[in-house]
Design an enzyme around this catalytic site. Structure first.
Site, PDB file in Angstrom:
ATOM      1  CG  HIS A   1      -1.933   1.030   1.523  1.00  0.00           C
ATOM      2  ND1 HIS A   1      -1.618   2.180   1.881  1.00  0.00           N
ATOM      3  CD2 HIS A   1      -3.210   0.905   1.403  1.00  0.00           C
ATOM      4  CE1 HIS A   1      -2.924   3.021   1.741  1.00  0.00           C
ATOM      5  NE2 HIS A   1      -3.736   1.977   1.573  1.00  0.00           N
TER       6      HIS A   1
ATOM      7  CG  ASP B   1       0.120  -2.291   6.330  1.00  0.00           C
ATOM      8  OD1 ASP B   1      -0.861  -2.299   7.189  1.00  0.00           O
ATOM      9  OD2 ASP B   1       0.013  -1.641   5.362  1.00  0.00           O
TER      10      ASP B   1
ATOM     11  CE  LYS C   1      -7.394  -0.036   6.189  1.00  0.00           C
ATOM     12  NZ  LYS C   1      -8.116   0.280   5.259  1.00  0.00           N
TER      13      LYS C   1
END
Lengths: 148, 422
Positions: free
Chosen positions: B135, B212, B238
């Site tokens: 990302h 991550d 999330k």
């Protein structure tokens, strides 16, 4: 908000037809980029020798049907306009796109571009419709600066 | 591996009021949990109740309200830490996972400028290893580190089918490798990466390993120690929690060594005009008034997740995810990014539709009530690597059902016809 308000047949057709597609070398191309979806478009405005009239739009790019159709429709409807006329035309188009559905483009003034009126109800898509127009205005400024 | 029963799903869905909304005249089918998960009522109610009755300054003041707020804040940290298998003082609250990674990257830049502490100080020619599947949040902070220090980015390749192997990471490592940054699960491919093997390589080389974990955090048991990394980052929004809060987990040793980045009140012991002494972690990384209400809300969201059961949620999403993959893969002229052969997947699938731009795909799906993500999903380099500009993504949460998947697959099958490509 009906989906067919957004995707009128004229738009789907122009997404495939893409009038003005294909860049020739030279001139003053403007490259525009939409960071939210990664779409990009490069457009060159060609003026008459005296700089008063838009002779042609040439563009290439990749993007959704709205951005492609808007570039194609602008090419079809605005080629041959005087620069002053196009500037007013683009301003009116921008006002309609930003109106959240309150200003519709008239068929009398905007021809087939009126089919893009529905875009203004879909706020997330206004940038798509404006991509080619922002490039045209930018290319126009660059081209006219070179004439001075 | 099995899905929730209809009764279990109904009970879960009753806790998420947004699922009763309609979009374009259709019941909402929410398939964008990988971007932001919906919020359970129980956690939002508690957050609201807390804000209305217990708002006060944390870690300052002797009045009863301040003391209660401080206690509640500490309890929230302990509870979130327990959820991820961490000790409370290893968990630094940040705004989100992006900020967590930036905090480490900025610490590296600050240390590099003065040449200490040695572990964090990079020099020109040192190397930072990232992967093609990262990302932007786990790429751009390292690009900035490279720009500031003269370090070099090395990129571990994924295969054409989206797999990342420890060997691919090893092949770009050298005796100059100082940082290894990898995601637990790609937010585009949905494939679980071999993080433990990669972290082992990184730490054996003396590099700082940053994981991550955003895309796996609430979709399976997150045990921060199991990765063998130095840092693990994740975001509340999330994990059925609020926006505005996330965490940086670090080992006790690395947090003690890491230089402070942001400074001010609440992170100090002695302060004089020319210098100050700092509190130990996590306080030394949390200057200013902390995210009290968000921490309370996040902790309660995770209590709700625990009440359903992390393993049960993982099993549900995996089984449903496999059905979703099978449904999408069967649609003609739809190409899935990433494989399902020989890999572990979370309930997430990204794809392109031949002849139809993702923006148009997403708009069509929205007209059928389906919330999907379109665009480059903050992973432009990965899309380029796979030969596309952007894609459409379906992602599942604990509240997703086989009806959701069936409706989405049916709508997707109609997209090309609508745009005159069928």
């Amino acid at each position: 908000m009906e989906l067919d308000d957004l995707y009128q047949q004229i738009i789907l057709d122009h997404n495939k037809r893409r009038a003005g597609y294909g860049l020739q070398p030279g001139g003053f191309p403007s490259h525009q980029y939409n960071p939210t979806c990664g779409d990009e478009l490069t457009l060159t405005v060609r003026l008459s020798d005296d700089g008063s009239t838009i002779r042609a739009f040439e563009w290439e790019g990749k993007g959704c049907s709205i951005s492609q159709a808007s570039a194609s429709l602008m090419t079809s409807e605005a080629t041959g306009m005087s620069v002053a006329e196009f500037e007013r035309f683009a301003e009116g188009f921008r006002d309609a796109m930003r109106s959240r559905g309150t200003i519709a483009l008239s068929e009398e003034d905007y021809g087939d571009l009126a089919a893009l009126s529905g875009v203004s109800k879909f706020v997330a898509r206004v940038k798509c419709a404006m991509l080619a127009w922002v490039a045209a205005e930018d290319s126009l400024i660059l081209t006219r600066e070179s004439l001075n | 591996m099995s899905q929730f029963t209809p009764e279990q799903s109904a009970a879960i869905r009753a806790e998420f009021p947004q699922l009763s909304e309609t979009v374009s005249g259709h019941p909402l089918v929410y398939l964008d949990t990988a971007a932001t998960s919906l919020r359970p009522r129980i956690a939002v109610d508690l957050e609201s109740e807390f804000a209305l009755r217990h708002t006060a300054a944390v870690n300052r003041g002797a009045h009863s309200l301040a003391a209660e707020a401080t206690e509640a804040y500490d309890d929230a940290r302990a509870s979130i830490a327990a959820f991820v298998g961490a000790r409370p003082n290893q968990l630094v609250f940040t705004s989100n996972a992006t900020e967590s990674i930036n905090l480490v990257a900025l610490a590296v830049q600050l240390a590099s400028a003065v040449g200490s502490p040695a572990r964090f100080a990079l020099a020109a020619g040192d190397e930072i290893v990232v992967t093609e599947a990262e990302h932007h949040a786990n790429l751009i902070p390292w690009q900035e580190v490279a720009r500031q220090t003269g370090a070099v980015i090395r990129v571990a390749a994924v295969t054409d089918s989206g797999e990342l192997t420890a060997e691919a990471v090893q092949s770009v490592m050298s005796d100059r490798t100082r940082i290894v940054a990898v995601s637990s699960v790609s937010n585009v491919l949905g494939i679980t990466n071999p993080v433990r093997a990669i972290a082992d390589l990184g730490r054996a080389a003396g590099a700082i390993v940053v994981v991550d974990a955003c895309q796996s955090a609430a979709h399976g048991r997150l045990d921060v120690n199991s990765y063998g990394a130095d840092f693990v980052v994740f975001s509340a929004h999330k994990m059925y929690g609020p926006t505005g809060i996330g965490a940086l987990w670090g080992t006790t040793e690395i947090l003690a060594e890491m230089p402070v980045v942001l400074t001010g009140g609440a992170m100090i012991t002695r302060v004089d005009f020319d210098s100050s002494d700092y509190l130990p972690a996590p306080a030394k990384f949390e200057p200013g008034t902390p995210r009290l209400t968000q921490a309370i809300g996040w902790a309660e969201s995770l209590r709700y997740v625990e009440s359903i059961g992390v393993d049960a949620i993982a099993a549900h999403e995996e089984a449903l995810g496999a059905d979703m993959f099978a449904g999408v893969v069967d649609i003609p002229n739809v190409r899935i990014l990433g494989t399902d052969h020989g890999v572990h997947r979370v309930g997430l699938v990204s794809f392109t539709v031949e002849g139809v731009h993702p923006h148009d795909v997403g708009q069509y799906l929205d007209s059928r009530g389906i919330a999907a993500r379109v665009g480059h999903h903050c992973a432009q380099p990965l899309h380029k690597r796979l030969g596309v500009d952007s894609s459409t993504r379906f992602s599942l949460g604990m509240y997703s059902t086989s009806d959701d998947v069936a409706l989405a697959v049916a709508a997707l099958a109609d997209v090309r016809e609508y745009f005159g490509e069928g």
